[in-house]
Design an enzyme around this catalytic site. Structure first.
Site, PDB file in Angstrom:
ATOM      1  N   HIS A   1       0.811  -1.222   0.000  1.00  0.00           N
ATOM      2  CA  HIS A   1       0.000   0.000   0.000  1.00  0.00           C
ATOM      3  C   HIS A   1       0.846   1.274   0.000  1.00  0.00           C
ATOM      4  CE1 HIS A   1      -3.248  -2.793   0.764  1.00  0.00           C
ATOM      5  NE2 HIS A   1      -2.589  -3.242   1.825  1.00  0.00           N
ATOM      6  N   CYS A   2       1.989   1.223  -0.664  1.00  0.00           N
ATOM      7  CA  CYS A   2       2.909   2.375  -0.692  1.00  0.00           C
ATOM      8  C   CYS A   2       3.221   2.853   0.720  1.00  0.00           C
ATOM      9  CB  CYS A   2       2.342   3.513  -1.542  1.00  0.00           C
ATOM     10  SG  CYS A   2       2.212   3.113  -3.289  1.00  0.00           S
ATOM     11  N   ALA A   3       3.383   1.887   1.624  1.00  0.00           N
ATOM     12  CA  ALA A   3       3.704   2.202   3.022  1.00  0.00           C
ATOM     13  C   ALA A   3       4.636   1.116   3.566  1.00  0.00           C
ATOM     14  CB  ALA A   3       2.430   2.297   3.853  1.00  0.00           C
TER      15      ALA A   3
END
Length: 406
Positions: free
Chosen positions: A363-365
């Site tokens: 999740h781009c995290a």
């Protein structure tokens, strides 16, 4: 009054389709929300009947297109309660807006030995630009850690600030955990140290009203496509006193006042000097229609309905065998989870077979994944067009996967 979810669903044509022979249950709006007819029709009508290049055109179509574009700037200004429409820059999305601040304001104001504060829950778009800036400038990136429940360890925040802190860059709502950060307290602390504040509002503006004057942030940025609008368009709000001082970071047409091969170039005034090249006028028109749409429904009513649905979803998902739910009890928009030791991609693939769309991955995290010690999570997001029945289908699907995979 009961929220008219079935009426809302009827406005979204894609929700009528099937996936793998089953009705689509779209639980991925935090990645990108679906578009109502009102947005699709507004953008289509512009291209069918009103399209022309904006700025400087003397003919009717150009003048009308320019006026329509600037009216959306005013509309978006009212939407977030900015003091002036001229505090708003049209950008491609949240990522470009943050990069604009880093490359314009950051380049001018960050020096060697300064520091910038972010948090461990940030999207990569609110990490990487600051890493790049700090590397260029010899500055330090400081990180607010997390509690196990997915809230920030605010008791550590005061110690992160000092007289060299120049910026607090913080997400309004986590795109993974749904945590809504206590911005008033955090901004007040930043003010005590003379630091500026940038807020990543990508996961907030669709769930409740945002008032940038009440927040007293210096920068606020969000994307249109998560607000039921088109892709490729977003809004960067900058306090006027800062925006007028910031240099452009991209050069080209529309952002200049004069160009001379012998005497150099002078810039247009803000916000136009930050909008080089031909703008995404159709996307801007669609964004205006999206703002109209959610405003007509009432963000307070949308928020109340979504919170009711969120409480139900958390209660039901907690009953799924071997599920791990991540994040606080009070949250907005998203539920991240894993099922046993099964990889999120496998779980998501099974759910897709059942007609249920969820997001899987980091999740781009990635720093947040590392904190939890997992490579990936599944994420179901709840929007104003989702229903109790779709939550039930998710629960049944996960229970079935648990039986199949163990």
């Amino acid at each position: 009054m009961t929220f008219p979810v079935e009426k809302v669903r009827a406005d979204f044509p894609i929700l009528q389709r099937e996936v793998n022979g089953l009705p689509l249950a779209y639980l991925d709006s935090a990645a990108s929300a679906q578009k109502p007819n009102q947005v699709i029709d507004a953008e289509s009508a512009f291209y069918r009947h009103g399209y022309a290049a904006v700025h400087r055109g003397i003919h009717t179509l150009s003048a009308q297109a320019t006026e329509s574009m600037e009216n959306v700037r005013k509309q978006a200004s009212r939407f977030i309660n900015a003091r002036s429409a001229e505090e708003l820059v049209f950008v491609r999305g949240t990522t470009e807006g943050i990069n604009l601040v880093a490359n314009s304001w950051g380049t001018e104001n960050i020096r060697a030995g300064d520091n910038i504060i972010i948090s461990e829950m940030e999207h990569h778009a609110n990490i990487v630009p600051w890493q790049m800036l700090c590397e260029r400038k010899g500055a330090e990136l400081r990180v607010i850690p997390l509690h196990p429940d997915g809230t920030l360890r605010l008791e550590t925040l005061a110690a992160l600030f000092d007289d060299r802190t120049r910026l607090l860059a913080i997400t309004h709502v986590s795109n993974v955990l749904g945590t809504e950060n206590p911005l008033p307290d955090m901004i007040a602390l930043a003010r005590q140290h003379g630091a500026k504040v940038l807020v990543d509002g990508a996961q907030a503006v669709m769930h409740h009203a945002v008032d940038v004057q009440a927040l007293d942030c210096d920068f606020y940025v969000f994307s249109g496509h998560k607000l039921y609008g088109p892709t490729g368009i977003g809004i960067l709000y900058v306090k006027e006193v800062l925006l007028q001082e910031m240099p452009p970071w991209e050069g080209g047409g529309s952002m200049i006042s004069t160009v001379s091969l012998t005497q150099g170039t002078t810039w247009a005034k803000a916000p136009w000097r930050f909008e080089a090249g031909t703008p995404n006028t159709g996307g801007i028109i669609g964004l205006g229609a999206a703002i109209d749409y959610v405003t007509s429904l009432g963000l307070d009513k949308i928020g109340d309905y979504e919170q009711m649905l969120m409480r139900y979803a958390l209660e039901q998902l907690a009953q799924v065998p071997d599920i791990t739910l991540y994040g606080p009890a009070q949250r907005l928009g998203v539920i991240a989870f894993n099922l046993g030791k099964h990889h999120a991609y496998d779980v998501g693939s099974f759910l897709d077979n059942y007609g249920i769309a969820v997001r899987t991955g980091h999740h781009c995290a990635m720093p947040l994944m590392a904190w939890y010690g997992v490579p990936a999570m599944c994420r179901a997001s709840l929007a104003m067009y989702n229903t109790h029945e779709e939550v039930d289908r998710l629960v049944v699907g996960l229970t079935r996967i648990h039986r199949l995979l163990g």
